[in-house]
Design an enzyme around this catalytic site. Structure first.
Site, short mmCIF file in Angstrom:
data_model
loop_
_atom_site.label_atom_id
_atom_site.label_comp_id
_atom_site.label_asym_id
_atom_site.label_seq_id
_atom_site.Cartn_x
_atom_site.Cartn_y
_atom_site.Cartn_z
N GLU A 50 -8.65 -6.22 4.88
CA GLU A 50 -8.16 -7.34 4.09
C GLU A 50 -7.05 -7.95 4.92
O GLU A 50 -5.92 -7.47 4.92
CB GLU A 50 -7.62 -6.89 2.73
CG GLU A 50 -7.18 -8.08 1.87
CD GLU A 50 -5.86 -7.89 1.15
OE1 GLU A 50 -5.58 -8.67 0.22
OE2 GLU A 50 -5.09 -6.97 1.50
N ASP A 102 -6.11 -2.35 2.52
CA ASP A 102 -5.27 -3.33 1.85
C ASP A 102 -4.16 -3.80 2.79
O ASP A 102 -3.54 -3.00 3.49
CB ASP A 102 -4.65 -2.70 0.60
CG ASP A 102 -3.87 -3.68 -0.24
OD1 ASP A 102 -4.46 -4.66 -0.71
OD2 ASP A 102 -2.66 -3.46 -0.41
#
Length: 565
Positions: free
Chosen positions: A277, A218
């Site tokens: 990401e 993330d």
């Protein structure tokens, strides 16, 4: 022609997944938003046992791996992306034994498991941050605490804005400020501190030892900030992400972190992977995250953000393939995820939006590289746009000047069966209300219907495994006829040489994309009316019925068709 008419003839148990030395290079990875997938205990919130019970659906769908959103101990200020304990399962979702059993069950079905890791920030309830708030100097050094500006320090240390709206700084009672690029409950870690790196290496080992096959990282672009934390000098900063250089994202220092993680992943063997990401202003910058000694994949948000426009689509495809090919990495393709409006709705909603979404899915699955499927897109689910304000939980909805704050609409729990809510999601209700008209969109309702979106995805994934010209970037390299030769197609003179994967653009009417790969062709008609052109082969799968006499074909509006020869 129905879209499943040739799947059984062409599909086999063979797969391209390991042809190029790494299963991830052509994998189809299914994103499970855990709290909205399946509820096993009747509290209205999806959980790990619920996911495990529905794994056969994913195996039948034909995906290669499952990506699970965070299920760690968390106050849930941002749907679990505010982690208080990285080594424990939140009681909302089960316990550590449930995670272990899920991984074992997935592996038994031939599915790999990828989990989220959240390294940019912790929860404000993490023991480190609680100690920092209590005045522990050493604990504060693990985060970005700074004095304020102005005579009394009453102004934030710089002009950075939260992605969720408002300032990216919050003041604590003793007058210091701490940085949070997201919600105040998500303080950013300072990755210049060696204890931060050591802690996350330990966290990764913990889950790898449990049998996890990889991590989706993330905010992989955010862990390192520019020295001195300089001002940006303008507002609406969230709109600049992925389009312009920013001092809090995509700093060169993040790459050493990813190199260290790659070494750790490689030490385990078995094809363990890292997925970034990462938002970067150019395809070339994004490709840096997937150099041979860094992560294995990076999400291609430019494809997700691309409008329904053939020129824009081709540009994004070309630039994405060129950038990743330059570093020897596979390209990834994604249409939706838990942070964006579902693509059925983005493409116009209603019948037109669904037609375009089905066509886009076939385009995505025909491209070289790996594809991501967000839960419910295989059902053709639209965005839920009429959720009452009182049920919304997206932190961006509660703040101003940030994102639209409408991410809840893509997170409404899935319909599995039945005529009324909760459509088999769980024994009782669901944490977000499901629309009354979703009965016909459920897995049970669509299973066996040759015209359904679910059966279209099943057929496409079956064919993707069976056709040697699809899948891995190296599939077909240097073998067989020149792409297009078998069908008499004319290569597009502006396209140059074919890509290493054997993909090549062919001449096509305005509004139509046509490319070939060895033994395969794909046509996309983006126009709102039918288009006639020479048939590029034998149709094997289409998002809408096609008319062909073997020599010419009439492509339906907003449709995509796969061809073989």
């Amino acid at each position: 022609m129905t879209h499943d008419s040739t799947a059984v003839q062409l599909a086999s148990s063979s797969s391209n997944a390991t042809a190029s030395g790494g299963w991830w290079r052509d994998a189809v990875i299914y994103q499970v938003y855990v709290r909205s997938f399946a509820d096993s205990d009747g509290d209205g919130i999806g959980d790990l046992r619920g996911v495990r019970s529905r794994l056969p659906h994913l195996a039948r769908l034909g995906v290669d791996a499952v990506w699970l959103t965070p299920f760690y101990v968390s106050p849930q200020a941002d749907g679990g992306y505010d982690v208080a304990d990285y080594r424990a399962v939140d009681p909302l979702f089960g316990d550590l034994s449930d995670a272990d059993e899920l991984v074992r069950a997935a592996h038994a079905l031939g599915l790999r498991v990828i989990v989220d890791v959240v390294p940019n920030h912790t929860s404000a309830q993490h023991p480190w941050f609680r100690a920092a708030l209590a005045g522990d100097r050493g604990a504060r050094e693990r985060y970005h605490f700074r004095p304020g500006r102005g005579p009394d320090g009453a102004e934030p240390p710089n002009d950075w804005e939260s992605i969720f709206g408002g300032p990216a700084w919050t003041r604590v009672p003793d007058g210091a400020w701490y940085l949070h690029l997201f919600a105040p409950e998500q303080p950013d870690l300072d990755w210049d501190h060696p204890e931060v790196a050591a802690e996350f290496a330990s966290v990764l080992r913990f889950w790898l030892d449990l049998g996890i096959d990889g991590f989706r990282v993330d905010v992989a672009h955010g862990m390192v900030k520019a020295p001195g934390l300089p001002d940006i000098g303008r507002g609406a900063q969230a709109t600049l992400i992925g389009t312009e250089p920013l001092p809090f994202f995509d700093q060169d220092g993040v790459h050493e972190i990813h190199r260290s993680w790659r070494r750790l992943l490689d030490s385990y063997g078995g094809g363990r992977i890292g997925v970034a990401e990462a938002w970067a202003p150019t395809s070339e910058r994004l490709a840096l995250y997937v150099r041979p000694d860094e992560l294995h994949q990076a999400f291609n948000f430019r494809f997700l953000n691309c409008p329904w426009d053939p020129v824009a689509m081709r540009t994004v495809i070309d630039e994405s393939l060129a950038a990743t090919t330059s570093v020897g990495a596979p390209t990834t393709w994604v249409l939706s995820n838990h942070d964006v409006v579902r693509h059925v709705t983005r493409y116009g909603g209603g019948a037109r939006g669904l037609a375009r979404a089905r066509a886009a899915a076939l385009l995505m699955l025909a491209l070289p590289g790996s594809a991501y499927v967000y839960q419910g897109e295989e059902l053709g689910l639209p965005e839920v746009v009429d959720l009452p304000d009182r049920v919304r939980q997206d932190p961006a909805f509660l703040r101003t000047a940030g994102q639209d704050g409408l991410r809840d609409g893509c997170r409404v729990p899935l319909p599995w069966s039945g005529a009324e809510p909760p459509y088999g999601f769980g024994p009782t209700g669901s944490w977000l209300p499901q629309p009354a008209g979703w009965a016909g969109l459920s897995v049970a309702a669509q299973t066996g219907d040759p015209h359904s979106t679910l059966e279209l995805y099943r057929a496409a994934l079956e064919l993707r495994r069976a056709m040697p010209g699809l899948g891995a970037p190296e599939a077909g390299t240097g073998a067989g006829a020149e792409p297009g030769a078998a069908v008499g197609a004319e290569p597009d003179a502006s396209a140059g040489a074919p890509y290493a994967c054997g993909m090549r653009w062919q001449s096509a009417p305005e509004g139509v994309l046509l490319f070939t790969r060895p033994g395969f062709a794909c046509t996309l008609n983006s126009r709102s009316e039918p288009v006639e052109l020479p048939a590029p082969g034998r149709p094997v799968l289409s998002s809408a019925p096609v008319e062909t006499d073997g020599r010419t074909v009439r492509l339906p509006p907003d449709s995509c068709t796969w061809w073989s020869w």
